[in-house]
Design a protein around this motif. Sequence first.
Motif, PDB file in Angstrom:
ATOM      1  N   ALA B  91       0.835  -1.209   0.000  1.00 23.41           N
ATOM      2  CA  ALA B  91       0.000   0.000   0.000  1.00 23.41           C
ATOM      3  C   ALA B  91       0.866   1.253   0.000  1.00 23.41           C
ATOM      4  O   ALA B  91       0.469   2.293  -0.533  1.00 23.41           O
ATOM      5  CB  ALA B  91      -0.914   0.001   1.228  1.00 23.41           C
ATOM      6  N   ASP B  92       2.047   1.144   0.570  1.00 24.76           N
ATOM      7  CA  ASP B  92       2.948   2.297   0.649  1.00 24.76           C
ATOM      8  C   ASP B  92       3.268   2.874  -0.738  1.00 24.76           C
ATOM      9  O   ASP B  92       3.538   4.057  -0.876  1.00 24.76           O
ATOM     10  CB  ASP B  92       4.262   1.883   1.324  1.00 24.76           C
ATOM     11  CG  ASP B  92       4.018   1.153   2.632  1.00 24.76           C
ATOM     12  OD1 ASP B  92       4.387   1.691   3.685  1.00 24.76           O
ATOM     13  OD2 ASP B  92       3.441   0.045   2.620  1.00 24.76           O
ATOM     14  N   PHE B  93       3.259   1.989  -1.763  1.00 23.53           N
ATOM     15  CA  PHE B  93       3.659   2.441  -3.101  1.00 23.53           C
ATOM     16  C   PHE B  93       2.533   3.157  -3.833  1.00 23.53           C
ATOM     17  O   PHE B  93       2.704   3.606  -4.965  1.00 23.53           O
ATOM     18  CB  PHE B  93       4.151   1.251  -3.942  1.00 23.53           C
ATOM     19  CG  PHE B  93       5.217   0.414  -3.285  1.00 23.53           C
ATOM     20  CD1 PHE B  93       5.972   0.927  -2.236  1.00 23.53           C
ATOM     21  CD2 PHE B  93       5.462  -0.875  -3.704  1.00 23.53           C
ATOM     22  CE1 PHE B  93       6.941   0.150  -1.610  1.00 23.53           C
ATOM     23  CE2 PHE B  93       6.439  -1.650  -3.088  1.00 23.53           C
ATOM     24  CZ  PHE B  93       7.183  -1.150  -2.042  1.00 23.53           C
ATOM     25  N   PHE B 133       8.542   1.955   4.927  1.00 23.80           N
ATOM     26  CA  PHE B 133       7.945   1.944   3.588  1.00 23.80           C
ATOM     27  C   PHE B 133       7.193   0.661   3.262  1.00 23.80           C
ATOM     28  O   PHE B 133       6.854   0.409   2.117  1.00 23.80           O
ATOM     29  CB  PHE B 133       9.021   2.208   2.533  1.00 23.80           C
ATOM     30  CG  PHE B 133       9.826   3.435   2.830  1.00 23.80           C
ATOM     31  CD1 PHE B 133       9.232   4.685   2.785  1.00 23.80           C
ATOM     32  CD2 PHE B 133      11.155   3.341   3.204  1.00 23.80           C
ATOM     33  CE1 PHE B 133       9.957   5.819   3.086  1.00 23.80           C
ATOM     34  CE2 PHE B 133      11.886   4.475   3.503  1.00 23.80           C
ATOM     35  CZ  PHE B 133      11.292   5.721   3.458  1.00 23.80           C
ATOM     36  N   HIS B 134       6.974  -0.180   4.241  1.00 24.39           N
ATOM     37  CA  HIS B 134       6.216  -1.412   4.005  1.00 24.39           C
ATOM     38  C   HIS B 134       5.238  -1.661   5.154  1.00 24.39           C
ATOM     39  O   HIS B 134       4.869  -2.800   5.429  1.00 24.39           O
ATOM     40  CB  HIS B 134       7.159  -2.617   3.866  1.00 24.39           C
ATOM     41  CG  HIS B 134       8.060  -2.532   2.677  1.00 24.39           C
ATOM     42  ND1 HIS B 134       9.170  -1.734   2.634  1.00 24.39           N
ATOM     43  CD2 HIS B 134       8.006  -3.142   1.459  1.00 24.39           C
ATOM     44  CE1 HIS B 134       9.770  -1.856   1.457  1.00 24.39           C
ATOM     45  NE2 HIS B 134       9.082  -2.706   0.730  1.00 24.39           N
ATOM     46  N   SER B 135       4.802  -0.612   5.835  1.00 22.98           N
ATOM     47  CA  SER B 135       3.983  -0.784   7.037  1.00 22.98           C
ATOM     48  C   SER B 135       2.843   0.214   7.154  1.00 22.98           C
ATOM     49  O   SER B 135       2.111   0.188   8.128  1.00 22.98           O
ATOM     50  CB  SER B 135       4.873  -0.623   8.286  1.00 22.98           C
ATOM     51  OG  SER B 135       5.971  -1.504   8.241  1.00 22.98           O
ATOM     52  N   GLN B 136       2.691   1.077   6.168  1.00 21.47           N
ATOM     53  CA  GLN B 136       1.780   2.208   6.368  1.00 21.47           C
ATOM     54  C   GLN B 136       0.315   1.838   6.156  1.00 21.47           C
ATOM     55  O   GLN B 136      -0.009   0.853   5.511  1.00 21.47           O
ATOM     56  CB  GLN B 136       2.165   3.357   5.431  1.00 21.47           C
ATOM     57  CG  GLN B 136       3.549   3.913   5.734  1.00 21.47           C
ATOM     58  CD  GLN B 136       3.968   4.994   4.764  1.00 21.47           C
ATOM     59  OE1 GLN B 136       3.606   6.155   4.912  1.00 21.47           O
ATOM     60  NE2 GLN B 136       4.743   4.621   3.759  1.00 21.47           N
ATOM     61  N   ASN B 137      -0.533   2.682   6.728  1.00 20.03           N
ATOM     62  CA  ASN B 137      -1.988   2.562   6.585  1.00 20.03           C
ATOM     63  C   ASN B 137      -2.518   3.870   5.986  1.00 20.03           C
ATOM     64  O   ASN B 137      -2.944   4.761   6.710  1.00 20.03           O
ATOM     65  CB  ASN B 137      -2.639   2.318   7.952  1.00 20.03           C
ATOM     66  CG  ASN B 137      -2.337   0.936   8.486  1.00 20.03           C
ATOM     67  OD1 ASN B 137      -2.924  -0.039   8.059  1.00 20.03           O
ATOM     68  ND2 ASN B 137      -1.384   0.865   9.415  1.00 20.03           N
ATOM     69  N   PRO B 138      -2.479   3.977   4.659  1.00 19.09           N
ATOM     70  CA  PRO B 138      -2.780   5.274   4.045  1.00 19.09           C
ATOM     71  C   PRO B 138      -4.246   5.498   3.703  1.00 19.09           C
ATOM     72  O   PRO B 138      -4.553   6.312   2.841  1.00 19.09           O
ATOM     73  CB  PRO B 138      -1.919   5.254   2.778  1.00 19.09           C
ATOM     74  CG  PRO B 138      -1.806   3.818   2.412  1.00 19.09           C
ATOM     75  CD  PRO B 138      -1.999   3.004   3.671  1.00 19.09           C
ATOM     76  N   GLU B 139      -5.171   4.827   4.381  1.00 21.71           N
ATOM     77  CA  GLU B 139      -6.573   4.940   3.958  1.00 21.71           C
ATOM     78  C   GLU B 139      -7.132   6.358   4.058  1.00 21.71           C
ATOM     79  O   GLU B 139      -7.959   6.761   3.240  1.00 21.71           O
ATOM     80  CB  GLU B 139      -7.458   3.966   4.753  1.00 21.71           C
ATOM     81  CG  GLU B 139      -7.608   4.247   6.243  1.00 21.71           C
ATOM     82  CD  GLU B 139      -6.526   3.611   7.093  1.00 21.71           C
ATOM     83  OE1 GLU B 139      -5.569   3.056   6.514  1.00 21.71           O
ATOM     84  OE2 GLU B 139      -6.624   3.668   8.337  1.00 21.71           O
ATOM     85  N   ALA B 140      -6.647   7.130   5.025  1.00 23.44           N
ATOM     86  CA  ALA B 140      -7.225   8.471   5.205  1.00 23.44           C
ATOM     87  C   ALA B 140      -6.874   9.409   4.054  1.00 23.44           C
ATOM     88  O   ALA B 140      -7.579  10.386   3.808  1.00 23.44           O
ATOM     89  CB  ALA B 140      -6.772   9.076   6.538  1.00 23.44           C
TER      90      ALA B 140
END
Lengths: 342, 331
Positions: B91-93, B133-140
């Motif tokens: 998801a980070d990408f 760079f492999h752990s984020q939660n970018p839903e917002a």
Amino acid sequence: MHTEPIYLDPALDRTAIAPVELVAREDLLTWYRVMRLTRTFEQKLAALYRQGGILGAAYLGTGQEAIATGVASVMQPRDYFNSVSRELAAWFYRGVEPKHVMARWFGKDVPPSHGRDLGLFLADLERYGLAPYANAPMGSWLPSGAGYALAFKLRREPRVYVAFTGEGATSPGDFYEGINFAAIHKLPLVIIVANNGFAYSTPVSDEMPVKNVADRAPAFNIPGEIAFGNDIFEVRRVARRAIEHARQGLGPYLVEFKTFRQRGHGEHDDMSYVPAGLRAFWERRDPLRMYIDYLQHGGGMTSDQLSAIDAECTALVEEAVQYAESVPYPSPEKVAWRLYAD
Amino acid sequence: MAAGETMGMTTTYLDAISQALREEMRRDSRVILLGEDIGVFGGAFKITRGFLDEFGSDRVIDTPISESGFVGAACAAAIEGFRPVVEFQFADFVTCAFDQIVNFAAKAYYRWGTPVPVVFRCPSGGGFRGGPFHSQNPEAWFTHVPGLKVVQPSTPYDAKGLLKSAIRDNNPVMYFEHKHLYRRIREQLPDDDYVIPLGCADVKREGRDLTIVTYGAMVHDSLAAAERLAKDGAECEVIDLRTLVPLDKKCFLDSVRKTSRALVVYEAHLTGGFGGEVAAIIAQEAFDDLDAPVVRVASMDVPIPFSPPLEDAVLPSADKIYRAAVDVLEY
């Protein structure tokens, strides 16, 4: 200023049309009508902008009409294309009505956008083959162009996507990502680059380390060709080759047309960054004037014939303004309508 | 049969996603997949293992490492009548394709009346030492963009049913699947072709004393905290939002009106996270029912660090949820 003032190879240069094909009189007049209508429409748009009749900004393609007209004239009806901001002539060639364009510039409630987007932008696949894309950062229309072309290929349809672009939009990553994907899968994507010498105010020499956009084509293992963009015959000759190449399944083809934008990036731009000599050079190569010279001499048209078309275009533009003034604005009550599809 | 399906007739979260994709591709020939390494390799997490053999390279398209390029292409193919499902490797990408998602996919229908039925699968979340760079939660980032739908399942059952709904939806859908749940969470799934409508929250645990509103991996940490609180004598209701857009407000507002206390738990960073929106809605629409302030438990406002003690300090956990719940209950 460390820019090279004339970015056109002398070998490609010309000040008169070179008619390289035999064309029916009717077609010659159609091209003239489209180019004239575009010029007249944009002159009106500029005047309305100065008078405060057009809000926001106004972007014209004056000086680049031969490219949009010539390319559109060799596309097939079911081919798709995207315009950026200098291809009004292609809209008119494909049948978009001037009055609807003007009403959109006025922000009026006309389909398909109903006042939600600038008059500069239009997307209507069904009627004109004019494709939606992100009209935001430059070059975004190359990935989407590759996607439309992918759909054609997956359905085994002999259709082509023509991506009009300017040379300024060949610097962002999307330009590379879109063409790269299309080249890998040999998708029917034709890239028409109108190199008008400036990305807004930045000259080509400050935009890219190569002399021509076409010099970038070898990186994708696709053909890249450079031609003079103000001679409609030359535009048709090269664009036809590019489009047929793509239609045969041979993959993308990039054409760079050297041209010049005679107005600012938008009408708010006074073009103070353009050297006077460069302006004068290209004024002698105005695509409409060159074409008129040809029509009245080699083309066998009388000035009365052309004047009749001029009057017709003026009337169409006047009618467009009246229509735009008469149709209503969209209702604020509908501002949230059509956000999600059922 | 994919690995995992054989173990005690239960299905992992990962296999549930894989099953949904396979069943939708069998059902509808317009469904195509695009992503990095999804073909021969079967994807970084093996969600699409065997798909290339079954569906062929026209429908399982390996892409170059160019997220903006293949996302833009997928959106256009969607407009043209295909139903693409795009796999981001992480998801980070998604940042690399941000423009095509927020300026093309999200706005095309509003601008032109052109539906863009595309799904973006985003393996998200931390807890397995993936680093910044492999752990984020970018839903917002995406709930802030009108025109997108946002889905975040917590169980195999929900993952499968929600992905099917997302694929059948005529809008662009961001589908956040939590990597840390892939092989950790399993359950028995029904054999029938079920779907879960977007916009329906689910009460994962009933209770009368405190409402915990959460989604994604934090559902499991919240349930663990609730079990511990039950031993203390407090019964928590755990609401799994399942989809953030459209949002099922009624589900959690009804619960808060019953319990009079609300804790909002999400794994993304505290500031600007979607849980802030949930807290605002509760404050605005259920203020008179509250006996305590609405409290948020989320990741600290720092990048997700790699080293175990650092990552553990940053991420929310069952223990942190428990302690926050005690504070709300004792207010």
